[in-house]
Design a protein around this motif. Sequence first.
Motif: not given
Length: 535
Positions: A66-70, A80-81, A92-93, A98-99
């Motif tokens: 799973h991803d965490f978007e920060a 945004y990462f 990912f930048e 959050f693409e």
Amino acid sequence: MLVEIRSRIFKEKIIKFHQGLNVVLGDNQGANSIGKSTLLMILDFIFGGNTYISHNKDFINKFGDHDFEATFKFKETAFYFIRSTKDPNIVFESNQNFEKLVPIKLDNYREFLKESYNLESGQIKFRSAVSTFSRVWGKNNYDVRRPLHNHHSEKNIETVIKLIKLFNEYDKIAEQDKELSKLDESKKILNKAGKLDLIPKISKRKYEKNLKEINFLKEKIEKLSKNAYSPFINLSEIVSDELVQLKVQKKKLLEEQDYYRSRLHRTSKKRELSASIDFENLLEFFPKINMKKLESIEDFHNGINSILSKELRNARKEIKEKLKLLSDEIIEINQKMEAILSQTEESTLFMDQVIEYSSELKNLQSENDHYNNFQEIRTSIVAKTTLLNEIKEKIVTRLTDDINVQLTEINNFIYENKRTAPEIELNYSNYDYKFFENTGTGKAYTNLIIFDLAILRLTALPFIIHDSVLFKNIEKEVVERLIYFYNSMSKQVFIAIDFINIYNQKTQDIIKINTVIHLTQHNLLTQIDWRNRDK
């Protein structure tokens, strides 16, 4: 600072954060496994840590990768990462939607955080700065006696160096250490060159003997300078490095010439071929002798002599060619020497003496120069080591004083001057965190928290993370004072805490105002209860 994190696994899709104190609040029953420590570990993951991957395998097994978007905000600019458990070495930048846009290496992401949080020291990495002070259950970095250790196997000297770097005091040490390393490397090179006979390596006794011989040779050259021929000859040219080198080369060529002349002489001797034996006469004494056998042996010897004669002819040819080359080289050197000296027949002996003495003098001086160079390096190493130790001592003394002042100040606030403050004793290779009077568990964890707060105040450390395990055994009045102190900080502080109904109303109000998420048995961090395999 960190503004928010998002994930599909969260029950509350977005968790927002703010400046100062951020509270992950548990319930008044002290329920376990509701996600408090997990969320703090996720924060550590967002800040570039890796313990979430190894310690929270149950989460990954339950929810899959799973991803965490920060979202971070630095100088009013949002960044945004996205970081995933699938490939945690890539971040990912992204944009505000959050693409996933540009993949960057984890080290580059950490470097971005270091620069954005203004960690000044070029000597320290971001994780080295923050990891120790992210004290979350599962990281094993909450040993109350070893507050500088990020893990038990870390060496004491490593933790002290890390602290010096965090205080941005290591550059002075690094500069001196670099110069000392160069001197050590030079010493090793000279030692190796001496062992391989690439440069002369002599003892002190030989050095002193050389000095006497140098003075003796100088006296001889000075006497020669008063010779009748000396007014017509430039002695500075005679003793020039070029002429001395030519003299040395000529000497070697003459020795080589003598060697090959000797070989030519040996190969030019006529080989005495064995005369044919009159085997017929042998029959008179040995009527049963095998004549064919004897004749075949004689033929073999004649063949060997023929081969050897051919080899000797070839050897003589090669030696003559070598002698010709040597002769040409000697002639060329003589011409160069004559061009420098313009010598006459009468002055030849005089010049040969001057050159001979000068050559010997330069050899002795070269030996002594290498000795002096080696001794200078050794002296410089001792001096540089002494200076480096003095710099280290001054730095750790200053750090010790600064930290202990803060420890006392914070301790007096927390305990209202009723308890003796802890102290740290630092030297460059070790440290000791000392407690006094009360050595109970609660006081020990309070001292650990006090230490972190002192470092947060004194350095560019951007945040601290304290799990609820640290508060379990601390007296409620002390926790209340800690909450007041946390709330006074401008930097971000992340804590997990429960049982807040035992604290006074002011403390409860501070906690509630700063709560970023409230977790209970019925309001877990995640949508699915990972504790129940059937769900």
